[in-house]
Scaffold this motif. Structure first.
Motif, mmCIF file in Angstrom:
data_model
loop_
_atom_site.group_PDB
_atom_site.id
_atom_site.type_symbol
_atom_site.label_atom_id
_atom_site.label_comp_id
_atom_site.label_asym_id
_atom_site.label_seq_id
_atom_site.Cartn_x
_atom_site.Cartn_y
_atom_site.Cartn_z
ATOM 1 N N MET A 27 0.853 -1.194 0.000
ATOM 2 C CA MET A 27 0.000 0.000 0.000
ATOM 3 C C MET A 27 0.887 1.242 0.000
ATOM 4 N N GLU A 28 0.810 1.966 -1.105
ATOM 5 C CA GLU A 28 1.622 3.170 -1.193
ATOM 6 C C GLU A 28 0.723 4.405 -1.158
ATOM 7 N N HIS A 29 0.975 5.271 -0.196
ATOM 8 C CA HIS A 29 0.217 6.519 -0.099
ATOM 9 C C HIS A 29 0.849 7.541 -1.026
ATOM 10 N N ARG A 30 0.030 8.147 -1.883
ATOM 11 C CA ARG A 30 0.501 9.177 -2.815
ATOM 12 C C ARG A 30 -0.400 10.402 -2.654
ATOM 13 N N TRP A 31 0.056 11.519 -3.144
ATOM 14 C CA TRP A 31 -0.722 12.759 -3.076
ATOM 15 C C TRP A 31 -1.527 12.937 -4.361
ATOM 16 N N TYR A 32 -2.793 13.298 -4.204
ATOM 17 C CA TYR A 32 -3.684 13.543 -5.337
ATOM 18 C C TYR A 32 -4.329 14.914 -5.161
ATOM 19 N N ALA A 33 -4.630 15.552 -6.287
ATOM 20 C CA ALA A 33 -5.322 16.850 -6.251
ATOM 21 C C ALA A 33 -6.799 16.599 -6.532
ATOM 22 N N LEU A 81 -5.457 19.010 -1.620
ATOM 23 C CA LEU A 81 -4.536 17.887 -1.818
ATOM 24 C C LEU A 81 -4.826 16.818 -0.770
ATOM 25 N N VAL A 82 -4.791 15.551 -1.203
ATOM 26 C CA VAL A 82 -5.090 14.437 -0.306
ATOM 27 C C VAL A 82 -4.002 13.382 -0.437
ATOM 28 N N GLU A 83 -3.487 12.914 0.711
ATOM 29 C CA GLU A 83 -2.527 11.813 0.719
ATOM 30 C C GLU A 83 -3.314 10.537 0.986
ATOM 31 N N MET A 84 -3.263 9.614 0.006
ATOM 32 C CA MET A 84 -4.108 8.422 0.112
ATOM 33 C C MET A 84 -3.595 7.297 -0.771
ATOM 34 N N VAL A 85 -4.138 6.096 -0.547
ATOM 35 C CA VAL A 85 -3.918 4.963 -1.442
ATOM 36 C C VAL A 85 -5.088 5.003 -2.417
ATOM 37 N N MET A 86 -4.791 5.023 -3.708
ATOM 38 C CA MET A 86 -5.874 5.105 -4.696
ATOM 39 C C MET A 86 -6.414 3.708 -4.985
ATOM 40 N N ASN A 87 -7.668 3.490 -4.595
ATOM 41 C CA ASN A 87 -8.407 2.295 -4.986
ATOM 42 C C ASN A 87 -9.879 2.688 -5.043
ATOM 43 N N GLN A 88 -10.731 1.733 -5.377
ATOM 44 C CA GLN A 88 -12.152 2.075 -5.534
ATOM 45 C C GLN A 88 -12.762 2.590 -4.240
ATOM 46 N N GLU A 89 -12.416 1.954 -3.125
ATOM 47 C CA GLU A 89 -12.992 2.349 -1.840
ATOM 48 C C GLU A 89 -12.620 3.788 -1.477
ATOM 49 N N SER A 90 -11.315 4.112 -1.538
ATOM 50 C CA SER A 90 -10.885 5.459 -1.149
ATOM 51 C C SER A 90 -11.393 6.513 -2.132
ATOM 52 N N ALA A 91 -11.409 6.179 -3.422
ATOM 53 C CA ALA A 91 -11.917 7.125 -4.423
ATOM 54 C C ALA A 91 -13.400 7.401 -4.173
ATOM 55 N N HIS A 92 -14.148 6.357 -3.807
ATOM 56 C CA HIS A 92 -15.579 6.530 -3.528
ATOM 57 C C HIS A 92 -15.795 7.418 -2.295
ATOM 58 N N VAL A 93 -14.984 7.195 -1.260
ATOM 59 C CA VAL A 93 -15.101 7.996 -0.034
ATOM 60 C C VAL A 93 -14.896 9.478 -0.364
ATOM 61 N N ILE A 94 -13.837 9.779 -1.131
ATOM 62 C CA ILE A 94 -13.539 11.170 -1.468
ATOM 63 C C ILE A 94 -14.616 11.758 -2.364
ATOM 64 N N ASN A 95 -15.026 11.015 -3.409
ATOM 65 C CA ASN A 95 -16.029 11.532 -4.347
ATOM 66 C C ASN A 95 -17.395 11.726 -3.704
ATOM 67 N N SER A 96 -17.674 11.032 -2.596
ATOM 68 C CA SER A 96 -18.982 11.161 -1.948
ATOM 69 C C SER A 96 -19.046 12.375 -1.009
ATOM 70 N N ILE A 97 -17.927 13.059 -0.818
ATOM 71 C CA ILE A 97 -17.907 14.208 0.090
ATOM 72 C C ILE A 97 -18.509 15.426 -0.600
ATOM 73 N N GLN A 98 -19.377 16.114 0.116
ATOM 74 C CA GLN A 98 -20.034 17.299 -0.429
ATOM 75 C C GLN A 98 -18.988 18.374 -0.751
ATOM 76 N N GLY A 99 -19.074 18.930 -1.958
ATOM 77 C CA GLY A 99 -18.144 19.974 -2.375
ATOM 78 C C GLY A 99 -17.045 19.470 -3.287
ATOM 79 N N VAL A 100 -16.839 18.145 -3.330
ATOM 80 C CA VAL A 100 -15.823 17.570 -4.222
ATOM 81 C C VAL A 100 -16.417 17.458 -5.622
ATOM 82 N N ILE A 101 -15.698 18.003 -6.607
ATOM 83 C CA ILE A 101 -16.158 17.893 -7.995
ATOM 84 C C ILE A 101 -15.563 16.641 -8.633
ATOM 85 N N LYS A 102 -14.220 16.526 -8.610
ATOM 86 C CA LYS A 102 -13.577 15.348 -9.193
ATOM 87 C C LYS A 102 -12.101 15.342 -8.835
#
Length: 181
Positions: free
Chosen positions: A1-7, A69-90
């Motif tokens: 599991m590698e944590h990377r930074w995403y915008a 900016l978010v430091e995270m492991v990119m997978n379906q679960e984490s992407a879904h958590v972030i995308n479900s947050i109010q105010g997040v566009i993509k």
């Protein structure tokens, strides 16, 4: 599991709200801290000096308005958590592919900016552009009009061309002594 930074692109003006909502999701995760998919979120800011009512005021300004900016492991679960947050566009990246993580040099520069700014103090932002018409409000040239020739941000000075006895003359003034037209 590698944590990377995403915008993440967010609704403009809601960056801090999105960051705090992500932080809540991280704290609500029952896993131990080292096993969490999402580690942290931040809004890159920088302290600058602005003039308000003729006074220098330190203001914290977002480096990238509309992005978190978010430091995270990119997978379906984490992407879904972030995308479900109010105010997040993509996520920032390609439309159909997985979002691209930020390069390590970009991350170091963004994280390093906060450290540099604290070390060197707030940066003054001079609100004048070359060629702009200005009026001098203080000093020996009060009530003279001129044109900005040069902006010396490192010194907090502006070189202004003023007409003295029918001839253009360059005068170096503190930017607080000027008013824009």
């Amino acid at each position: 599991m590698e944590h990377r930074w995403y915008a993440i692109q967010t609704t403009s003006g809601h960056e801090n709200k999105v960051r705090s909502l992500i932080q809540r999701k991280i704290e609500a995760d029952p896993r131990p801290a080292e096993d969490r998919l999402i580690r942290q979120a931040l809004v890159p800011t920088q302290e600058v000096v602005e003039i308000k009512n003729g006074k220098k005021v330190n203001v914290e300004r977002k480096l990238y308005p509309g992005y978190v900016l978010v430091e995270m492991v990119m997978n379906q679960e984490s992407a879904h958590v972030i995308n479900s947050i109010q105010g997040v566009i993509k996520f920032v990246g390609h439309e159909r592919k997985l979002p691209q993580p930020l390069r390590p040099d970009e991350v170091n520069r963004l994280l390093g900016i906060a450290e540099e700014v604290e070390a060197e103090g707030p940066r003054e932002e001079i609100p004048f552009l070359i060629g702009q018409a200005v009026a001098i409000t203080e000093g020996p040239f009060t009530d003279f009009n001129g044109t900005v020739e040069e902006v010396m941000a490192d010194k907090g000075k502006v070189r202004v061309s003023v007409s003295l006895f029918g001839r253009p003359t360059s005068v170096e003034l503190d930017y607080l002594q000027l008013k824009a037209y």
